[in-house]
Design an enzyme around this catalytic site. Structure first.
Site, PDB file in Angstrom:
ATOM      1  N   GLU A  46       0.872  -1.191   0.000  1.00 66.90           N
ATOM      2  CA  GLU A  46       0.000   0.000   0.000  1.00 66.90           C
ATOM      3  C   GLU A  46       0.898   1.226   0.000  1.00 66.90           C
ATOM      4  OE1 GLU A  46      -2.656   0.484   3.344  1.00 66.90           O
ATOM      5  OE2 GLU A  46      -4.088   1.571   2.114  1.00 66.90           O
TER       6      GLU A  46
ATOM      7  N   ASP B 212      -8.180  -3.556   7.179  1.00 68.79           N
ATOM      8  CA  ASP B 212      -7.216  -2.449   7.219  1.00 68.79           C
ATOM      9  C   ASP B 212      -6.793  -2.185   8.667  1.00 68.79           C
ATOM     10  OD1 ASP B 212      -5.569  -0.507   6.184  1.00 68.79           O
ATOM     11  OD2 ASP B 212      -7.129   0.996   5.912  1.00 68.79           O
TER      12      ASP B 212
HETATM   13 ZN   LIG Z   1      -4.215   0.120   4.692  1.00 67.10          ZN
END
Ligand SMILES: [Zn+2]
Length: 379
Positions: free
Chosen positions: A129, A269
């Site tokens: 990411e 997340d």
């Molecule tokens: Zn993330």
């Protein structure tokens, strides 16, 4: 061979109530209860009327229980593998943060080492990411480490990286997409300022998924549909953080109505404060304050979540009224399909790996099994 009896088996389109699940490392047979002879089995689990589902696959997770994927120690991933089965997870993609490349490489090296080690939940590879993202939509990513995309900067880890989250509008050209495709890496649009036209072009050219839809991208505007509009207007897969903090339940319902269920991917997340009580934590070198189980930077920006996969499933089901097999697929079959491992994982079918989790109607996890071996059992 081992057996699980008295469970509601969540298959892809139905829930089967009167079958016994027989397994070793793989699922061997689904036997009618009337034909079951207990004396033939070395180990029998009584599911006591609870659900049996495929284990959850989390393709976007930074950490939990005090550790982070960017911690440069083998113990961090080892601890994640050990504690994630308590949340129904049997496989995951440890996710790196925007950081200087030496730190990203060290993290990817740890991920590579962890792949193929069988202990607790499986590490399937890494989700990168950043750092190829938009500074305008960095979210909780560190701006000073954002750089222009170049495949040669990550090619040494092309065997390890399974997903790259990037901002396609920052690319000079789309050759990066071709390099990813050749190496079996999924390109995910996220932390992106792209408008609708740029997003549609990126989707037509190589983007197959969107990272945490709604978060770290322009808001949906009726004259500027942006990334969200493009995501809802196409069949790209969409990650969703269904914690009711990152995405309001009304918008979760909008996604459920707009997208085909097979294109929704539930993720967490989550960061190192996940599975810990409120307090001060850290993400990507920044201090994070967790209050009432909401993680924020000092300026109020929502940082990663403290969500777990079983809680994501429960909330999305409760928010949308979707039936359980469809929501379970969003946490198992759908990520397995996009990663190209659906032949072995992601659903309960004869011949697939015995990666299973047993839970009640509230999604409280009671047992989790990886490759036929019990790796979590509630007390
Ligand atoms: Zn993330």
């Amino acid at each position: 061979m081992k057996a699980i009896v008295h469970g509601k088996i969540i298959m892809e389109n139905k829930i089967a109530e009167d079958l016994v699940l027989l397994y070793d490392e793989k699922i061997e047979k689904l036997l009618p209860l009337a034909d079951f002879l207990p004396e033939n089995y070395a180990e029998i689990i009584d599911a006591a009327g609870r659900y049996i589902s495929p284990g959850f696959i989390n393709v976007h997770i930074h950490g939990c229980k005090g550790v982070d994927v960017m911690d440069d120690t083998p113990e961090a991933l080892a601890l994640m593998r050990q504690v994630l089965p308590a949340t129904g997870v049997t496989a995951f993609l440890p996710t790196t943060m925007t950081a200087d490349f030496s730190a990203i490489y060290r993290s990817l090296a740890q991920i590579r080492t962890a792949m193929g080690v069988a202990s607790g939940a499986d590490v399937l590879g890494g989700h990168l990411e950043g750092p190829f993202i938009s500074e305008a939509y960095k979210g909780a990513q560190a701006a000073k480490h954002i750089v222009a995309a170049a495949f040669n900067r990550i090619s040494e880890y092309k065997d390890t990286i399974k997903i790259i989250t990037l901002a396609p509008e920052t690319l000079k050209d789309y050759s990066f997409f071709a390099d990813c495709r050749q190496n079996g890496i999924l390109v995910s649009q996220g932390h992106s300022a792209a408008d609708y036209a740029q997003s549609m072009e990126a989707i037509a050219t190589g983007v197959s998924r969107v990272t945490h839809l709604f978060n770290a991208m322009p808001v949906l505007h009726h004259r500027r549909p942006g990334v969200v509009g493009a995501a809802l207007d196409t069949t790209v897969n969409c990650e969703l953080i269904a914690d009711n903090v990152h995405v309001h339940p009304a918008l979760q319902r909008l996604v459920y109505r707009s997208k085909k269920p097979e294109n929704i991917i539930l993720i967490t997340d989550s960061m190192r404060a996940c599975l810990l009580p409120d307090g001060i934590s850290e993400l990507g070198g920044q201090t994070v304050f967790v209050e009432k189980q909401i993680a924020r930077l000092a300026d109020g920006t929502i940082a990663g979540s403290v969500l777990t996969m079983n809680e994501a499933v429960r909330r999305f089901r409760d928010n949308t009224g979707a039936d359980l097999p469809a929501v379970i697929a969003m946490a198992s079959a759908n990520p397995a399909r996009e990663l190209g491992i659906y032949g072995e994982r992601g659903s309960i079918a004869v011949g697939k790996r015995a990666d299973l989790t047993i839970f009640d109607a509230d999604l409280t996890i009671f047992k989790t099994i990886v490759k036929g071996k019990m790796v979590y059992c509630k007390e």
